[in-house]
Write an enzyme that holds these catalytic residues in place. Sequence first.
Site, mmCIF file in Angstrom:
data_model
loop_
_atom_site.group_PDB
_atom_site.id
_atom_site.type_symbol
_atom_site.label_atom_id
_atom_site.label_comp_id
_atom_site.label_asym_id
_atom_site.label_seq_id
_atom_site.Cartn_x
_atom_site.Cartn_y
_atom_site.Cartn_z
ATOM 1 C CB CYS A 107 -53.247 51.692 -3.604
ATOM 2 S SG CYS A 107 -51.997 50.991 -4.673
ATOM 3 C CG HIS A 108 -50.738 46.756 -1.862
ATOM 4 N ND1 HIS A 108 -51.117 45.454 -1.767
ATOM 5 C CD2 HIS A 108 -50.654 47.017 -3.195
ATOM 6 C CE1 HIS A 108 -51.262 44.939 -2.976
ATOM 7 N NE2 HIS A 108 -50.981 45.861 -3.856
ATOM 8 C CG ASN A 139 -56.016 48.990 -9.753
ATOM 9 O OD1 ASN A 139 -56.050 50.003 -9.075
ATOM 10 N ND2 ASN A 139 -55.068 48.069 -9.635
ATOM 11 C CG HIS A 173 -51.109 52.246 -9.479
ATOM 12 N ND1 HIS A 173 -52.009 51.468 -10.185
ATOM 13 C CD2 HIS A 173 -51.036 51.690 -8.244
ATOM 14 C CE1 HIS A 173 -52.453 50.493 -9.399
ATOM 15 N NE2 HIS A 173 -51.878 50.616 -8.217
#
Lengths: 459, 459, 459, 459
Positions: free
Chosen positions: D182-183, D160, D219
Amino acid sequence: MKSRKMSEDKKREIKIAYIGGGSRDWGPKFMTDLALCPNLSGELVLYDIDSEAALANVRLANLLFAHPEAKTTFRVRAAKTSKGALTGADFVVMSIEPGPITMRYADLEIPRAYGIIQSVGDTTGPGGILRALRAVPIYQHYAHQIMEYCPNSWVISYTNPMTICTATLSTVEPSIKAFGCCHEVFSTQEMLAGLVEKWFAVPRPDRREIRLDLAGINHFTFATAASWKGEDLFPRLRQMIGEEGFFNDHTPQALHRLENHLWFDHDSLIAFDFLARFGVLGAAGDRHLAEFVPWYLSIENELHRWGVILTPYSWRVERMSRHSTRDLQSHIVSSGEEGVTQILALLGIKHLTTNVNYPNRGQHPGLETGAVVETFALFTDNEIRPLVSKSLPAMVLSLVNHVSQIQKMTLEAALIRSKELAFQALLNDPLVRIPTDQAWAMFEEMLTFVKDTLPDWSL
Amino acid sequence: MKSRKMSEDKKREIKIAYIGGGSRDWGPKFMTDLALCPNLSGELVLYDIDSEAALANVRLANLLFAHPEAKTTFRVRAAKTSKGALTGADFVVMSIEPGPITMRYADLEIPRAYGIIQSVGDTTGPGGILRALRAVPIYQHYAHQIMEYCPNSWVISYTNPMTICTATLSTVEPSIKAFGCCHEVFSTQEMLAGLVEKWFAVPRPDRREIRLDLAGINHFTFATAASWKGEDLFPRLRQMIGEEGFFNDHTPQALHRLENHLWFDHDSLIAFDFLARFGVLGAAGDRHLAEFVPWYLSIENELHRWGVILTPYSWRVERMSRHSTRDLQSHIVSSGEEGVTQILALLGIKHLTTNVNYPNRGQHPGLETGAVVETFALFTDNEIRPLVSKSLPAMVLSLVNHVSQIQKMTLEAALIRSKELAFQALLNDPLVRIPTDQAWAMFEEMLTFVKDTLPDWSL
Amino acid sequence: MKSRKMSEDKKREIKIAYIGGGSRDWGPKFMTDLALCPNLSGELVLYDIDSEAALANVRLANLLFAHPEAKTTFRVRAAKTSKGALTGADFVVMSIEPGPITMRYADLEIPRAYGIIQSVGDTTGPGGILRALRAVPIYQHYAHQIMEYCPNSWVISYTNPMTICTATLSTVEPSIKAFGCCHEVFSTQEMLAGLVEKWFAVPRPDRREIRLDLAGINHFTFATAASWKGEDLFPRLRQMIGEEGFFNDHTPQALHRLENHLWFDHDSLIAFDFLARFGVLGAAGDRHLAEFVPWYLSIENELHRWGVILTPYSWRVERMSRHSTRDLQSHIVSSGEEGVTQILALLGIKHLTTNVNYPNRGQHPGLETGAVVETFALFTDNEIRPLVSKSLPAMVLSLVNHVSQIQKMTLEAALIRSKELAFQALLNDPLVRIPTDQAWAMFEEMLTFVKDTLPDWSL
Amino acid sequence: MKSRKMSEDKKREIKIAYIGGGSRDWGPKFMTDLALCPNLSGELVLYDIDSEAALANVRLANLLFAHPEAKTTFRVRAAKTSKGALTGADFVVMSIEPGPITMRYADLEIPRAYGIIQSVGDTTGPGGILRALRAVPIYQHYAHQIMEYCPNSWVISYTNPMTICTATLSTVEPSIKAFGCCHEVFSTQEMLAGLVEKWFAVPRPDRREIRLDLAGINHFTFATAASWKGEDLFPRLRQMIGEEGFFNDHTPQALHRLENHLWFDHDSLIAFDFLARFGVLGAAGDRHLAEFVPWYLSIENELHRWGVILTPYSWRVERMSRHSTRDLQSHIVSSGEEGVTQILALLGIKHLTTNVNYPNRGQHPGLETGAVVETFALFTDNEIRPLVSKSLPAMVLSLVNHVSQIQKMTLEAALIRSKELAFQALLNDPLVRIPTDQAWAMFEEMLTFVKDTLPDWSL
């Protein structure tokens, strides 16, 4: 521009560099207009790889500025190097011939042997593309020189292919202040002025009174509207071209022109055909308009049907080799060109709204940003502010965009010296409908002919 | 789709409506594939304005589903009205002939009299445009009906001109779930599978093992990459076509085809010419590719040079009037088409990545949003998710975009019934390089011929 | 415009309709400028839903046109219906208050209770959005009326929110000839003229001598360049604002203004802060600029630090309810507004280059086509031709684009009467950083307060 | 990838380089998944500027690959130089901490002193921007190294700020094959799987059965649709959140989490608030979603109202300084991450459709071409083929685009080391609504704190 504050009554002192200063056509015209301009004075430096030609123009200039009708004087000289001409220049005029005039054989005669004829061949089509391949490196060179020796100057370009030459400047030196000038639109205004004279029974108005909305690219520009003193001229034009017989076969006129060597004469029949078919008036001579579409140039007879004739290669060579008199006439008369007026406007001395070839920043809806387009612009103090054009009808926009993409490919091919990419541009041209293998043979022949003018290509 | 949850081993019950259900070609193929699909069952309703033809296909279907090799059964009937067919349908298949087959005379023979020949004439060029003018109102009609009677159904369209028919659906009913299917890309995969067999000395792989990156519009699509099991096939292709003689004159092959009425045979020479000139492989038959550019179809001999022959109008009429046997073969064999597989995927029963004609939402960089393009897409549960294509090279993108704009103009002309706009589209077509007045005469003749199929035009 | 041909020395006869003709501010100014214009004559018809106010302006107009300093006369009357005013009009002026002045309570005081303060509240922020919801239906109504009763007229709009009102006209009637006028840019020119006076020790130049490159949206516009007679003013501005103490706390000035009710006074500190931070000069008053970004209006003290004070709701009500004298002064003095000059230019009587709010056709690079933007344009015979602006720096373009999107959402919400979409627009506003549930409560309270002005909403 | 042809049953031999190979979190997870993958074998080389950390992971790896439950083995070593790790790699994994963990003080605590709180602070807001300024030069360095030492490798990035790190790779090395993983979306799928379990009374499905349409940036991603086995989940979600009390104050939950140090726990209340307000479901944790808009983070109490708490700086430092056991558990269990599965898919061993951070080539309608976006993509043999997403609603697109522009400005600022441009990006961030002068003071303080990590800036 050294001295920006001035009392309005004093002449403004400027330095003008002329690249291609031996020019037989644009050169004398520009110098004449300069001699007739009371607001300017200073230095005019001519540079030409043909130094004899430059000196001939120096001599002519001295006669001009000494003429009793001249309203100003300039110190005129020929420079040995372009650096000498450019250093400190406020304005740079460029009008060059890319390579010897005999190179035009490859532009015109080789394609003709493959069945592709062109009425002009310096802007588009195989001839325009080959000419561009020769012109781009030269413009590339001067673009860098200008940014080195006179980065704040304004560059006025007269060379064909206009769009690609101007695009070369803005592509290789994005901060250069350059634009291209062309008088084809003036002719459209003149033609309309003649109609106004007739329709309204008034003295023929000055062409500047004919207001146009203009959009397109050089030599393939269109008036989306035309008016004179608030009178919309389009309904009258539509009525005129709708009359029985208007579009009749103009072969007789063409034959007359052939016989009398009136290469440039035409009746705007193709310009009006655009109006009839697509709703917008072609705003360039028919010789030019015909070359951008595949409909008028399949065979020479077909072109004659529209009243247009080919400008022969032989005449082009002969004109150039003719001994230029460059004599002074008893009176010196304004050329009708706008270069000097544009200089005045960019100096803040007068306002001017005129057509200009300039990178698209939004003024031509539907064309790519950065593509050089021809629209109206406001010339004002040290700035060109393009006016946003009306949108072209979808059909015409498609045609213009197609050509604009070919120009972009041609420019890129010329900059990276890529024969393959240049060939793709050529295949994409509306005049090329021969098989790909024949087109390749033709292109190789053309390149071979001009190979001395393309020294850093792998040919 | 009534019952979405299912145990995987039960057959899914669906209703399929077939518009143009009397189809002699697509109809039997589709029904055969359906008979071979163990996962589906339900109702198949055929609608055709030629009710005899529909009934003939009902008879054929009953034989098919009763065949010992059939893996499922469907209730099949012919509907009297399209409403009857569509109401409650989960899937709608559309394959129609826009007007009597004799209308093809106007598509093919009238332009030929004006010097414009076409190898297919149902997609692009004067023939494709005229056919589109006939097809659009029909598709417009069914688009509205589908949204009235089965708004949640998926529409699978097989009709040419594929792009314009599909675009009609998405334009007049933006929320319709419709796409166009074409097998031309399969042929490219087959051709490459044959080369893989030879190059790698392996058994000929299934065409689905040939992975393509695909972009373009129907019949003018291009593979920007091709691989088999991770092996990049492009270097081998480039080597192959670079060999001496590869592009030699294929007139002998063409003459052989002419003699033997092998109208559809070709050697992919034009597909490979695109690869040689522009770096991407044409992914449709040469008969189609040749029609989108002005280089191969100037005269019939020229087309022969590439090994391609014209499909004659007479054969087209004869084929249609031939008594269709529609007999059952002793074995029923999968057609190789994908309609039934797509249905399975849209039902969530299997995953499928295949080529599809679909409005551009971003999958084709450089083409207008909304234009129907042909790219790969993932077919998944009740959804088509296009895969973003690699960018086409500038030259090919320019060619494709040009055609896409013509299609847009044609569709608009057909929707507003504008002869003038349709003519602009026709003039813009790369195959049309005759003078504007001759083109207008040709177009009037074409329209007059088909005027009964354009009842609400002012002709 | 009835009579287009004219001898230049005769007055042009026109009809002007004034919607909101009882206006206390713009009305008298416009009529004064009209009285001082020797080129025009004809009829001025005032329409206002407050007929008393319209009649008061008729009385004032009669005094004005009878004044010895008046240079022309107009027949002035109040119309009972807007149809009566509009029919046959050549120009329509619109300056309205959307709903009773007490509606401003909802614009200003309800948000304040939720912690959101606004210095003006008629353009952007919660106040601007609510005001837009009231104004759009009114503008929608008149747009249709204008196209019915005087479709060829030019519409000059003065109402805030300027952008959304102008966009309403061009959205609901795409062929309307309408633009919005605002004098905020004039103030920037005046401010710069004052600096030129000081810097160059010359008499204060007319504001029109200050040449700006302008881009943005109304009240959130920016000068990307400024010059006077070829002198670039930006280096001097940068030096000035770079001096120690220039950006010091201006709370003392703010407090002085509060005490003396100098609601509109400011020091351009925020306009200069934009120049310092982003390289372009804010070209509107600080009261306006502060509202478009989240940095200056968190609390009232913070605003004071920049020398700006809030215009109180109470003063707004009181001003409107004050008995308007509408008396004639002994001299009649030009207002400095440009409405009448614009009329002259659109009649072809003079040229004018000025700032205008107009749908983006390309003049504002980086903003959506069709969004109403504020840039310079050439006003000429029956036409507005926008000048292409320089690109804004990425940061400022991002800010402007953000607001432009909010305006688009607000307009759409107002047109479809959607509370949910209007709320999304409000949440997106830079001044709104309260939690979504509080914002919703606030918005419901605001809507409830003004619900009588939104009769066809479901509230 | 050296050996592309393989029999399916043999393990594929590959080399993986791990930059940041001492990673305490991603490192062990990745190595565990590798140990559980029967299809792969070969070499894993860890590189970390903290060589002790890399060696610790080598030790852990050796234990893992020797574990009885391991299905393969890899040769694992720590490299002294990144060149040693990268040379010949087929895959490069990158997970780094940009600078010492104490730099997070500047990211989180300095802004807090100016009234700006962040729940995560590593992606967006002042913290995310400062972290980006540190990370970009590191990624820039490795991008060049990768293109030098292993130009054909695939780069999987976990660092990140994900978007800006991935964009650094594709900006400075346009031909690099890189993507970000990304999870967060997995958690959304898990949350929905839990609801499916409840709603349909079935065993909790695997998260991969929850099909999402996804669009946005890392995000700040949104599901525009969600289904399970063809069941549309959105109507049920809408019903659920429409119930009385659903959005009640979650401060009690927040306080419980504070007490128990459950920093990452939340109730998706903000994700659902997006669904309620804008029609799309936030597809990341509430801690992340809250940071991209100005509504939830004005004060800490407000965040608690949504059930979310701040992750304290102190905990971050403590976690990192804690002695990592890196012990082996008795069982080795798949991490749930997808890195290894992606490797398999890129090797052509299996197909995978998953979310990925990748430059926009058309897959995210409405966002700029080239901006790194998060959407679904098909991972296939040596290729990532993005799926075109559904369009986001205008409101959400506006929010996402705003952040995307800030990221672009931040990246450019980091690449040209421009404090002024970085500050503009910071001012543009939705969390920054403090006065410009205070913001500047804050930014200077932040930069000063981290200046050792920005050696080639002029600070």
